[in-house]
Design an enzyme around this catalytic site. Structure first.
Site, PDB file in Angstrom:
ATOM      1  CB  CYS A  42      -0.940  -0.003   1.212  1.00 49.95           C
ATOM      2  SG  CYS A  42      -1.808   1.550   1.414  1.00 49.95           S
ATOM      3  CB  CYS A  47      -3.058   2.542  -1.783  1.00 44.99           C
ATOM      4  SG  CYS A  47      -3.437   0.831  -1.461  1.00 44.99           S
ATOM      5  CE  LYS A  50      -4.451   4.088  -6.483  1.00 43.54           C
ATOM      6  NZ  LYS A  50      -5.065   2.777  -6.411  1.00 43.54           N
ATOM      7  CE1 TYR A 177     -10.691  -4.284  -7.618  1.00 46.60           C
ATOM      8  CE2 TYR A 177     -10.295  -2.142  -6.595  1.00 46.60           C
ATOM      9  CZ  TYR A 177     -10.983  -3.340  -6.644  1.00 46.60           C
ATOM     10  OH  TYR A 177     -11.953  -3.585  -5.717  1.00 46.60           O
ATOM     11  CD  GLU A 181      -6.689   2.074  -9.231  1.00 48.57           C
ATOM     12  OE1 GLU A 181      -7.629   2.209  -8.434  1.00 48.57           O
ATOM     13  OE2 GLU A 181      -5.543   1.721  -8.866  1.00 48.57           O
ATOM     14  CG  HIS A 434     -29.242  22.550  -5.555  1.00 45.74           C
ATOM     15  ND1 HIS A 434     -29.303  21.692  -6.640  1.00 45.74           N
ATOM     16  CD2 HIS A 434     -29.417  23.798  -6.040  1.00 45.74           C
ATOM     17  CE1 HIS A 434     -29.523  22.424  -7.726  1.00 45.74           C
ATOM     18  NE2 HIS A 434     -29.590  23.686  -7.386  1.00 45.74           N
ATOM     19  CD  GLU A 439     -28.626  18.516  -6.439  1.00 45.94           C
ATOM     20  OE1 GLU A 439     -29.721  18.841  -5.958  1.00 45.94           O
ATOM     21  OE2 GLU A 439     -27.847  19.334  -6.969  1.00 45.94           O
TER      22      GLU A 439
END
Ligand code: NDP
Length: 451
Positions: A42, A47, A50, A177, A181, A434, A439
């Site tokens: 990681c 992670c 990356k 993944y 990516e 908003h 939303e």
């Protein structure tokens, strides 16, 4: 029987370091061996670097958009060496944080490889042996490359952070993944990026509508995606690599990256010799409490090949400590895990895909796809997707899928509601924020499909 340690952890990644720290905080005498860098996949080659590369790659589009918003601004040139130098300084800093966590909690560390000799004995590469009441395997996984002529000319995600220079063109092989990516990252950094995936659509296993939109948007942004295409053979040609593909083409790329899956790190650990059971892909087989077939040996994280995500390894490590050192048997919870894939556009997802849910029970599908305000004003045609899968019987939201800038941030919060068992009506009762993209997740009134 006397022991040198209450716990010996093998592997200094996210899962191993967390378990070591928390066990030590419970008063256990803990040691940890790591043959490479602290922080594991990681932090060192996954992670974290990356995500920093995702950030770096997104600025190219932002500069173009800024011009559409009235800024007098010109896209510049990306300086890979400047970025890489800073990236590695940051990884060094994080590695030191990990080392510091262990030191400050009195975990004894050994910077070398370890293997098991028996159910309670760990042997280090230098021959030292220690006896431990419990042993935790947290050795993670590594990328695998396909067995084809010339495959050794390709690189993997481990190597990408070490490149001396960015290639002018790159082929990325795979549709998971990592492939998706890095296709976005390289394209954003200005590399001519081609992606070959052997299947019919990228990101197998995820919601089909979301996969379709991500693939379309990746193509729109300039990634040359070829589905139903795989590499047959590769050979060196000048400074490039000639790639023969299953679609009958031969093309030369400056670099080829394989993102064709990962394999648990269980080789040479002495596991089968002492009775630890390994599965078909070499993963350590564990029960619901992360215990192996040898009662004193536990395993967490990618080495067990359950759900290969950092926060899951951490949860498994915490549950292990709760079970073994706090006398409170705890199973890590692998249900309804929200996750983000940092494709461009980003994908956040929790729960069942439409296809999985439909196989399980009658459902309603609420979905909307639209051009978000910020990008639309900048003249971009890109679309986002907000999608809820709802059980007809219980009205519970079984799945939530978001393809949009910031989807990773959104799904963390939507994940709480889904994990709590929120119904569609709970979503409806929530007032919209908003003007935002998210939303739409509380304003979808009519199902687009049911079945
Ligand atoms: P995945 O298993 O997700 O994907 C592997 C890809 O390679 C698939 O598309 C697969 O195709 C393809 N493939 C496998 N073998 C071959 C072959 N011989 N030739 C051509 N293609 C092949 O692995 P990744 O390496 O992308 O990622 C590993 C894991 O790491 C992920 O599952 C995830 O758990 C974790 N991860 C999570 C991230 C996040 O949370 N954002 C980021 C990166 C990784 P097919 O679909 O046909 O099998």
């Amino acid at each position: 029987m006397s022991f040198d340690y209450d716990l010996f952890v093998i592997g200094g990644g996210s899962g191993g370091v967390r378990a070591a720290r928390v066990a030590a905080q419970e008063g256990a005498h803990v040691a940890l061996a790591e043959e490479d860098r602290y922080g594991g996949t990681c932090v060192i080659r996954g992670c974290v670097p990356k995500k920093l590369m995702v950030f770096a790659s997104e600025y190219s589009g932002m500069v173009e958009d800024a011009a559409s918003y009235g800024w007098q601004i010109e896209p510049g040139v990306f300086d890979w060496v400047a970025f890489k130098t800073k990236l590695h300084a940051e990884l060094d800093r994080l590695e030191n944080v990990y080392r510091g966590i262990l030191k400050n909690n009195n975990v004894v560390t050994y910077d070398q490889r370890a293997r098991l000799v028996d159910a309670h004995t760990v042997e280090l590469a230098d021959g030292q042996q220690f006896r431990a009441k419990h042993i935790l395997l947290a050795t993670g996984g590594r990328p695998v490359t396909p067995d084809l002529p010339g495959a050794e000319l390709g690189i993997t995600s481990n190597d990408i952070f070490q490149l001396d220079a960015l290639p002018k063109s790159m082929l990325i092989v795979g549709g998971g993944y990592i492939a998706c990516e890095f296709a976005g990252i390289m394209n954003g950094l200005g590399v001519e990026t081609t992606q070959y995936y052997r299947g019919a659509q990228i990101l197998r296993g995820f919601d089909e509508e979301a996969r379709g939109l991500i693939c379309e948007e990746m193509c729109q942004r300039g990634v040359d995606v070829h589905l139903g295409t795989n590499v047959l053979e590769m050979r060196k040609e000048g400074n490039g690599i000639r790639v023969k593909a299953t679609n009958g083409t031969e093309r030369v790329f400056d670099a080829v990256m394989f993102a064709t899956g990962r394999k648990p790190n269980t080789d040479g650990l002495g596991l089968e010799e002492i009775g630890v059971e390994l599965g078909r892909s070499g993963q350590v087989v564990v029960d619901d409490y992360s215990q192996t077939a040898v009662p004193s040996v536990y395993a967490v994280g990618d080495v067990t090949d359950r759900v290969n995500l950092t926060p899951v390894a951490i949860r498994e490590g915490m549950a292990f400590v709760e079970t073994v050192f706090k006398g409170n048997p705890t199973k890590p919870d692998h249900e309804l895990i929200p996750t983000a894939i940092f494709t461009q556009p980003e994908f956040g997802t929790v729960g069942l895909s439409e296809e999985e849910a439909r196989d399980q029970e009658p459902i309603e599908v609420y979905a909307t796809s639209f051009k978000p305000m910020q990008q639309s004003f900048a003249g971009r045609s890109e679309r986002v997707l907000m999608k809820l899968i709802v059980s007809k019987a219980t009205r519970k939201v079984l799945g939530c899928h978001i393809v949009a800038p910031g989807a990773g941030e959104m799904i963390q919060l939507a994940g709480i509601a889904v994990k709590m068992g929120a119904t569609k009506e709970d979503f409806d009762r929530t007032v919209a924020v908003h003007p935002t993209m998210s939303e739409e997740i509380v304003t979808m009134k009519t199902p687009v499909r049911s079945g």
